[in-house]
Design a protein around this motif. Sequence first.
Motif, PDB file in Angstrom:
ATOM      1  N   TYR A   1     -13.740  35.923 -14.944  1.00 22.11           N
ATOM      2  CA  TYR A   1     -14.595  35.859 -13.764  1.00 22.11           C
ATOM      3  C   TYR A   1     -13.712  36.155 -12.549  1.00 22.11           C
ATOM      4  N   ARG A   2     -14.349  36.433 -11.420  1.00 20.36           N
ATOM      5  CA  ARG A   2     -13.601  36.577 -10.180  1.00 20.36           C
ATOM      6  C   ARG A   2     -14.413  36.042  -9.015  1.00 20.36           C
ATOM      7  N   GLN A   3     -13.662  35.607  -8.010  1.00 22.79           N
ATOM      8  CA  GLN A   3     -14.299  35.043  -6.819  1.00 22.79           C
ATOM      9  C   GLN A   3     -13.569  35.548  -5.586  1.00 22.79           C
TER      10      GLN A   3
ATOM     11  N   GLN B   1      -4.401  35.310  -8.229  1.00 25.48           N
ATOM     12  CA  GLN B   1      -4.830  36.163  -7.115  1.00 25.48           C
ATOM     13  C   GLN B   1      -4.521  37.625  -7.418  1.00 25.48           C
ATOM     14  N   VAL B   2      -5.510  38.461  -7.226  1.00 21.63           N
ATOM     15  CA  VAL B   2      -5.337  39.918  -7.286  1.00 21.63           C
ATOM     16  C   VAL B   2      -5.710  40.482  -5.923  1.00 21.63           C
TER      17      VAL B   2
ATOM     18  N   TYR C   1      -8.974  35.698  -9.850  1.00 22.31           N
ATOM     19  CA  TYR C   1      -9.512  35.941 -11.187  1.00 22.31           C
ATOM     20  C   TYR C   1      -9.287  34.698 -12.050  1.00 22.31           C
ATOM     21  N   TYR C   2     -10.353  34.273 -12.721  1.00 25.70           N
ATOM     22  CA  TYR C   2     -10.322  33.084 -13.567  1.00 25.70           C
ATOM     23  C   TYR C   2     -10.654  33.457 -15.007  1.00 25.70           C
ATOM     24  N   CYS C   3      -9.929  32.884 -15.949  1.00 28.64           N
ATOM     25  CA  CYS C   3     -10.333  33.044 -17.341  1.00 28.64           C
ATOM     26  C   CYS C   3     -11.137  31.828 -17.776  1.00 28.64           C
TER      27      CYS C   3
ATOM     28  N   ASP D   1     -18.219  35.494  -9.917  1.00 30.34           N
ATOM     29  CA  ASP D   1     -18.988  36.470 -10.690  1.00 30.34           C
ATOM     30  C   ASP D   1     -18.309  36.777 -12.020  1.00 30.34           C
ATOM     31  N   LEU D   2     -19.138  37.055 -13.016  1.00 27.20           N
ATOM     32  CA  LEU D   2     -18.631  37.451 -14.316  1.00 27.20           C
ATOM     33  C   LEU D   2     -18.093  38.879 -14.262  1.00 27.20           C
ATOM     34  N   VAL D   3     -16.915  39.081 -14.818  1.00 29.32           N
ATOM     35  CA  VAL D   3     -16.298  40.409 -14.869  1.00 29.32           C
ATOM     36  C   VAL D   3     -16.448  41.015 -16.261  1.00 29.32           C
ATOM     37  N   ALA D   4     -16.062  40.255 -17.280  1.00 26.43           N
ATOM     38  CA  ALA D   4     -16.092  40.784 -18.645  1.00 26.43           C
ATOM     39  C   ALA D   4     -16.058  39.629 -19.635  1.00 26.43           C
ATOM     40  N   THR D   5     -16.666  39.871 -20.794  1.00 25.14           N
ATOM     41  CA  THR D   5     -16.650  38.875 -21.861  1.00 25.14           C
ATOM     42  C   THR D   5     -16.232  39.523 -23.172  1.00 25.14           C
TER      43      THR D   5
END
Length: 122
Positions: A37-39, A117-118, A93-95, A46-50
């Motif tokens: 996810y990323r914020q 952080q990105v 970015y969060y896992c 928000d969801l980025v990828a699963t």
Amino acid sequence: QVQLVESGGGLVQPGGSLRLSCTASGGIFGIDAMAWYRQAPGKQRDLVATISSGGETNYADSVKDRFTISRDNAKNTVYLQMNSLKPEDTAVYYCNAEVIRTGPYLTRDDYWGQGTQVTVSS
């Protein structure tokens, strides 16, 4: 105690690449789905990828064809390869992982990493 530890964030120029990693540890029997996810500042997470335990993947439209999620089940690790980065990809970015924990009986819980952080900027 299950922990998710992320690494790989940083500052990159537009068009550049980064690879994020997230490793889970501590009393793990298995892991079902994993996700990134990323914020961004002032915005919702928000969801980025699963990616499922079997390797099926899904992506947000905004990152399709640029980001690739993968996992190494033996290492309890999920990766996010990010290419062609844009300033709008700037975020923490969060896992996330659905972890099946060991114990007197097996339980499944949702865990989050601390975030990395990105920043995409010239």
